[in-house]
Structures are given as C-alpha cells and as structure tokens.
Write an enzyme that holds these catalytic residues in place. Structure first.
Site, PDB file in Angstrom:
ATOM      1  CE1 TYR A  28      -3.553   2.692   0.641  1.00 31.50           C
ATOM      2  CE2 TYR A  28      -2.070   3.439   2.380  1.00 31.50           C
ATOM      3  CZ  TYR A  28      -3.167   3.650   1.564  1.00 31.50           C
ATOM      4  OH  TYR A  28      -3.869   4.825   1.659  1.00 31.50           O
ATOM      5  CD  GLN A 131      -6.271  14.703   0.343  1.00 34.58           C
ATOM      6  OE1 GLN A 131      -6.348  14.002   1.344  1.00 34.58           O
ATOM      7  NE2 GLN A 131      -6.887  14.382  -0.784  1.00 34.58           N
ATOM      8  CB  THR A 159      -6.640  15.821  -3.997  1.00 33.02           C
ATOM      9  OG1 THR A 159      -5.651  15.978  -2.969  1.00 33.02           O
ATOM     10  CG2 THR A 159      -6.146  14.796  -5.000  1.00 33.02           C
ATOM     11  NE  ARG A 168      -3.885   4.389  -6.202  1.00 37.42           N
ATOM     12  CZ  ARG A 168      -4.085   5.317  -5.281  1.00 37.42           C
ATOM     13  NH1 ARG A 168      -4.051   4.979  -3.990  1.00 37.42           N
ATOM     14  NH2 ARG A 168      -4.317   6.569  -5.615  1.00 37.42           N
ATOM     15  CG  HIS A 278      -2.306  10.704  -6.166  1.00 39.44           C
ATOM     16  ND1 HIS A 278      -3.114  11.751  -5.794  1.00 39.44           N
ATOM     17  CD2 HIS A 278      -2.605   9.696  -5.316  1.00 39.44           C
ATOM     18  CE1 HIS A 278      -3.873  11.387  -4.778  1.00 39.44           C
ATOM     19  NE2 HIS A 278      -3.579  10.141  -4.456  1.00 39.44           N
ATOM     20  NE  ARG A 281      -0.498   5.878  -3.459  1.00 42.27           N
ATOM     21  CZ  ARG A 281      -0.149   4.821  -2.735  1.00 42.27           C
ATOM     22  NH1 ARG A 281       1.082   4.337  -2.802  1.00 42.27           N
ATOM     23  NH2 ARG A 281      -1.015   4.232  -1.927  1.00 42.27           N
TER      24      ARG A 281
END
Length: 380
Positions: A28, A131, A159, A168, A278, A281
C-alpha cells in the site's frame, strides 16, 4: 551507535521499514499504478537536474526559513497527505502532526486518514493543513468544511488528480481491503512483523473514520475502491468556485500537471499551485512533476509546491532551483515511522536539514531559494 550512523539516508529508512511492515501494508505504501513508470520517471528526471558548484565563497551560514501563504516555516519542506496513514504505522497521524509542530513545518491530514480532524486538535501546531477529496453531496461538503475549520486546520488542499480510481495492481495483489480484513493470508503477514502488530493491538482495525461518519456501512472494499470513492466526485470548475466561496482561508490545488490550467486556476482565486502526479499512483503516462515545473512557473507568480521523486535535501534544492517555492514529501515520513517509530519523523527532519545545508555549502548558497542562480542549463 547513533541513528545517523545507522540510517544516514531515506534509503536506509525505507529498507528497514520494508523489514518491519506486513507485506500488504508495504505494498500500500510503496506501490504506484501500472508498471510504475511514472514513479520511476519522477526520480529519474529529478536526478537529471544539475547544479553548478561554487568555489572560494567563504563560510556559509545557511538560513532555511521560508515564507509561504503568510506563514514563516523553519524549513522549505513539509508533510504531504497519505491516506490510511495510521494503518502504515500505529498513531501515525498524531506522531506526524506533533513532529511538524516541533519542526515548524506544515502537516497535511488526508480525508481518508484513520483519524478524524477533531482527533488531532490537541496535536496540531499553527501549520495544520487538510487535504480534501471532493465530496459529491453539498451538505456533506459544508459539514466537512465546518468540522475541518473548527478542528484547527488553517489551509485547505483540494486534490484534483483523482477523477476516478486507479488500478494500483500491487495493492490488489497484496489482498488489502479497506478496512483490512483478517484472512489467513493477512494474519500470516502480520505474525512475522511483531513491532507493527504490537503497536496495532488495542487500537482496532484501522478505518477511514472521517469517511465513516458519512458512509458508515461500507467495509471490505478493495483498497483502490474504498469507501471514500463512494462519497467523492470528479470536480469541475464550478466545484472549485463553490469551494472558494465557502472556504475563507488559503486554498491550494493539488495535482496540477498541465501549465495550460494555471491561468484559470489563478483567476478562480486559488492561493497556491501544488504540482503532483500522486506519486505515480494514478496515471502511468504522466509527466514527472519536475518536468512540469518550469512550464507552470512561467505561467504564474503564485506560490508553487511540488512533490514526487524527492529523496534528499539535494532533491529539494533541485526543485527550488527550477522554480518551486516549497517541497512536500509523503512516503518518506512513513518510511521513517515504520523504521524508527516515534523517533522517525525527527530523524527524517535531521537527514533533510543537514543534507540541505551540506549541499548549500557546495553551491555557496545562503538561502535555499538562491539555488535558482546555480541551475545548469541543459546542453543544446
């Protein structure tokens, strides 16, 4: 033996973190998406930035204080948001918030952290940022904003580079769900990582507790399709205008990569641009953040923040030389926590600060912003 002797670089913290974290947690934290080309590109392109050393400049007394958004920070870097931070290391959100307050740098809490904004009020310094993953429902938006402000967060970071979930693949292969589901496979991974397991004991399974207040019945979702995605939307320009109207503090837009977006962002009243992909990601064909920086710098006088590929004080100088005003790191703080527990963030501050000062000495710089004058142009 001192921490500096055993762990002089972020790479040392990363290596120890990998040995101390269960496999599903490591995947992760450390993974990107696709073939992870964007993650590699971030680092490769920042390594390619060259600076000209200086000679006969005498002794340097470096000053690292940096002004941003009306505040003065002791260092030109801060803590970027990382979702499910408290799953990576027990109590991560409080530990990082307190470390940031001690170092007088910004700490950014994620919407999908394992702690609610209110849980951190007593740990926050004056430099607390939040965020926001954009909720679709306007009533939820209003309630979240009220809670964020009341909890003591002064700056909002929207974001904008997660319009949909990315795949992912490394996370999916690891078997991670949100919250984690204890399967025999996961239990076996935990059993061989006693420091993590002992830290987690008595805390319960890490969850996105802020999100739970608005979507309480979701569980066992894949980590790339967690409950936060059920609430959020892909924002548009009208969403930004709404947010600017309802948030009266500094507003930073995180995830900017295209310089053609900057003029309109500025006209909408944002206070700073955060260049980010990111950390590789989300989209595996994205430019490196350091590649996007000069074009974006040419479009605006707004403060520019940057993350992606930063692994040293020298990398921070490289970003500042190309036009950034401030640099943010995310994974590195969690490598530090996983490697050293509560001592990790302070040691990472030491690593970055001393590396900054050493390289400023090589360049003859009194302040990090002066790195722009040492940038070596690419050969024709």
């Amino acid at each position: 033996m001192s921490l500096d002797a055993r762990f002089p670089a972020i790479s040392d913290l990363r290596a120890r973190a990998r040995r101390r974290l269960p496999h599903f947690v490591w995947e992760y934290l450390d993974s990107g998406t696709g073939s992870e080309a964007t993650t590699r590109r971030n680092k490769a392109q920042i390594d390619a930035v060259r600076l000209m050393p200086s000679i006969l400049h005498g002794e340097i007394a470096p000053d690292l204080k940096t002004s941003l958004l009306g505040q003065e920070f002791d260092l030109p870097f801060g803590i970027a948001p990382v979702g499910m931070s408290g799953m990576i290391w027990p109590g991560a959100e409080q530990l990082l918030a307190r470390a940031a307050a001690r170092a007088n740098i910004p700490y950014t809490l994620s919407t999908v952290a394992t702690q609610k904004p209110e849980d951190l009020t007593d740990s926050l310094g004056p430099n607390a940022w939040f965020q926001l993953y954009p909720p679709r429902d306007p009533e939820i938006r209003k309630d979240m904003i009220q809670r964020i402000r009341k909890a003591g967060f002064s700056t909002l970071v929207l974001t904008v580079d997660v319009p949909i979930a990315s795949r992912r693949e490394r996370q999916v292969r690891s078997g991670l769900t949100t919250p984690p589901r204890i399967t025999p496979r996961v239990l076996a991974q935990i059993a061989i990582r006693p420091a993590w397991a002992m830290g987690m004991s008595g805390r319960g399974m890490p969850r996105m507790r802020f999100i739970d207040d608005y979507a309480p019945d979701t569980k066992g979702l894949p980590s790339n399709k967690h409950a936060g995605y059920l609430l959020r939307t892909s924002p548009d320009w009208s969403y930004l205008a709404w947010l600017r109207e309802h948030w009266d503090g500094p507003l930073i837009i995180k995830g900017v990569q295209d310089h053609r977006d900057v003029a309109r962002l500025q006209s909408e009243g944002v206070d700073a641009i955060w260049i980010s992909n990111h950390a590789g990601r989300q989209f595996d064909a994205a430019p490196a953040t350091i590649e996007a920086l000069p074009l974006i710098r040419a479009e605006t006088d707004l403060p520019i923040l940057l993350d992606g590929g930063i692994e040293s004080g020298l990398d921070i100088l490289r970003a500042l030389a190309l036009g950034a005003d401030f640099v943010m790191l995310g994974r590195a703080w969690h490598y530090a926590l996983a490697a050293l527990g509560r001592d990790g963030p302070g040691h990472l501050v030491h690593i970055l600060k001393t590396d900054l000062e050493a390289n400023m000495g090589q360049l003859g710089l009194g302040h990090p912003r002066d790195a722009r004058g040492r940038l070596l142009p690419d050969p024709d």
